[in-house]
Motif scaffolding. Sequence first.
Motif, mmCIF file in Angstrom:
data_model
loop_
_atom_site.group_PDB
_atom_site.id
_atom_site.type_symbol
_atom_site.label_atom_id
_atom_site.label_comp_id
_atom_site.label_asym_id
_atom_site.label_seq_id
_atom_site.Cartn_x
_atom_site.Cartn_y
_atom_site.Cartn_z
ATOM 1 N N ALA A 53 1.060 -0.768 0.047
ATOM 2 C CA ALA A 53 0.007 0.060 -0.138
ATOM 3 C C ALA A 53 0.739 1.699 -0.081
ATOM 4 O O ALA A 53 1.605 1.285 0.794
ATOM 5 C CB ALA A 53 -1.357 0.083 0.717
ATOM 6 N N LEU A 58 -5.048 2.876 -0.652
ATOM 7 C CA LEU A 58 -5.224 1.237 -0.974
ATOM 8 C C LEU A 58 -3.743 0.987 -1.807
ATOM 9 O O LEU A 58 -3.387 1.619 -2.675
ATOM 10 C CB LEU A 58 -6.439 0.533 -0.819
ATOM 11 C CG LEU A 58 -7.359 1.198 0.080
ATOM 12 C CD1 LEU A 58 -7.929 0.184 -0.072
ATOM 13 C CD2 LEU A 58 -7.028 0.746 1.641
ATOM 14 N N GLN A 124 -6.355 9.371 4.659
ATOM 15 C CA GLN A 124 -7.058 8.981 3.255
ATOM 16 C C GLN A 124 -7.596 8.859 2.369
ATOM 17 O O GLN A 124 -8.776 10.027 2.327
ATOM 18 C CB GLN A 124 -7.370 7.612 4.475
ATOM 19 C CG GLN A 124 -8.405 6.418 3.532
ATOM 20 C CD GLN A 124 -7.608 5.862 2.425
ATOM 21 O OE1 GLN A 124 -6.734 5.405 4.220
ATOM 22 N NE2 GLN A 124 -7.208 5.458 1.203
ATOM 23 N N SER A 198 -9.002 0.812 5.424
ATOM 24 C CA SER A 198 -7.829 0.217 5.305
ATOM 25 C C SER A 198 -7.570 -1.178 6.228
ATOM 26 O O SER A 198 -7.043 -2.556 5.577
ATOM 27 C CB SER A 198 -6.525 0.816 6.337
ATOM 28 O OG SER A 198 -6.292 1.890 5.674
#
Length: 475
Positions: A53, A58, A124, A198
Amino acid sequence: MPDFFSFINDILWGSVLIYLLLGAGCWFTWRTGYAQLRYIRHFGKSLKNSLSAQPGGLSPFQALCTGLAARIGGGNLAGVALAITTGGPGAVFWMWFAALIGMAISFAECALAQLYKERDRNGQFRGGPAWYMSRGLGMRWMGVLFAIFLLIAYGFIFNSVQASTVSRALNFAWGYPPLISGIVMALVVLPIVTHGISGVARLMQWFIPITALLWVITSLSICAMHIEKLPTIFSLIIKGAFGWQEAAGGVAGYTLSQAITSGFQRSMFSNEAGMGSTPNAAAAAASWPPHPVAQGIVQMFGIFIDTLVVCSASAMLILLAGNGTPNAPIEGIQLVQKAILTLAGGGAEFVAIMTALLALGSIVANYIYAENNLFFLGLDNRRTIWLLRIATCITIVAGTLMSFPLLWQLADIIMACMAITNLTAILLLSPVVHTLASDYLRQLKMGVQPTFNPGRYPDLAPQLAQDTWDKAPRS
């Protein structure tokens, strides 16, 4: 009430969505230069360094497996059975056709999701149709509408369908009460979804390949035991797809419209092309090469795996067992279990276990999609997220007690609402899709690693989040 939902379903699918799907699929196939064929050899390159990752995102492999987790579930077993029950063997052909053109649609929507992604306060990546409707089209109201549709579908209705499928499979195999099955599923799901996108992605990257491969190998092994019947099965599929079987036999059977509608409905429920769900996983990836098209390629071949491999394996079992006749009772997953019993002399328990495992992955991924859209709506606070988790668990339990046909009707209606909204958006953004595909192909022809440089496209640059593509290495 079921008659009312059936009426709405007939209007959405019979008069709107099939034509929209067909038109969008053909349009993006042409607009992307036949992406389904052109990029086959680039699939592996797009998964390069896929097991590691990247910061804030991701890995491509994790995003693919998260997308497959939502795709590969009850739709690949019970959904295929339902397609054959309502549309006959010919529905399988139209599932294949819908998947083929759906690959181009998935390519478009996932590339757009990558392009318009942004970072949340934790760093993220977040994105999906709601984001490209807001950023790309400047229509936040459309994004809000889509996010609400997705929350209803993936937070509640689809999870109820998955839970119903599992409870029916377990009841057939061991006689477990549906309510007990639902409570156990809810208790298993709750601690998993608390790990966020995640944590779920790390689980799915090994869970989904193993379970899907196990189902495919088992199905192919049983098909190999009855290989002499396969030419007849393929003949039934082709004849049924175009209504030739009824004309030749002179008896009542499935109509061409039944086969097409059932095939497109179950294909969309299974592979989700055009529905706007998979882009939520695609946007979360740190794509490699660093170009939006790379994630479009990866997710496009997720449809190939889902429908042309996993769904086809299930369809062959059902048809080999002779369960493709008109007016058969609508049984869903139990039809698959009966097929296994007929062909292998046992195995209903194995189907129940596989259904439970695949549905578990699907429910978890569904929740992640729903939670992702809370971020778009600005409702990503601890209280709202926990309300969603609790509501998801409640609907899992409720799904085991609801009518099987009613659940599928509700699923088809909300699926149509999502797809109509999303397909409209990506068709409006098709010039952007063409630009991305052309840019990727240009760099491939130059022999350089495709890298997206927003500076080359001054019209697009102001629409993009500042901390996503501006830090990518320039080509």
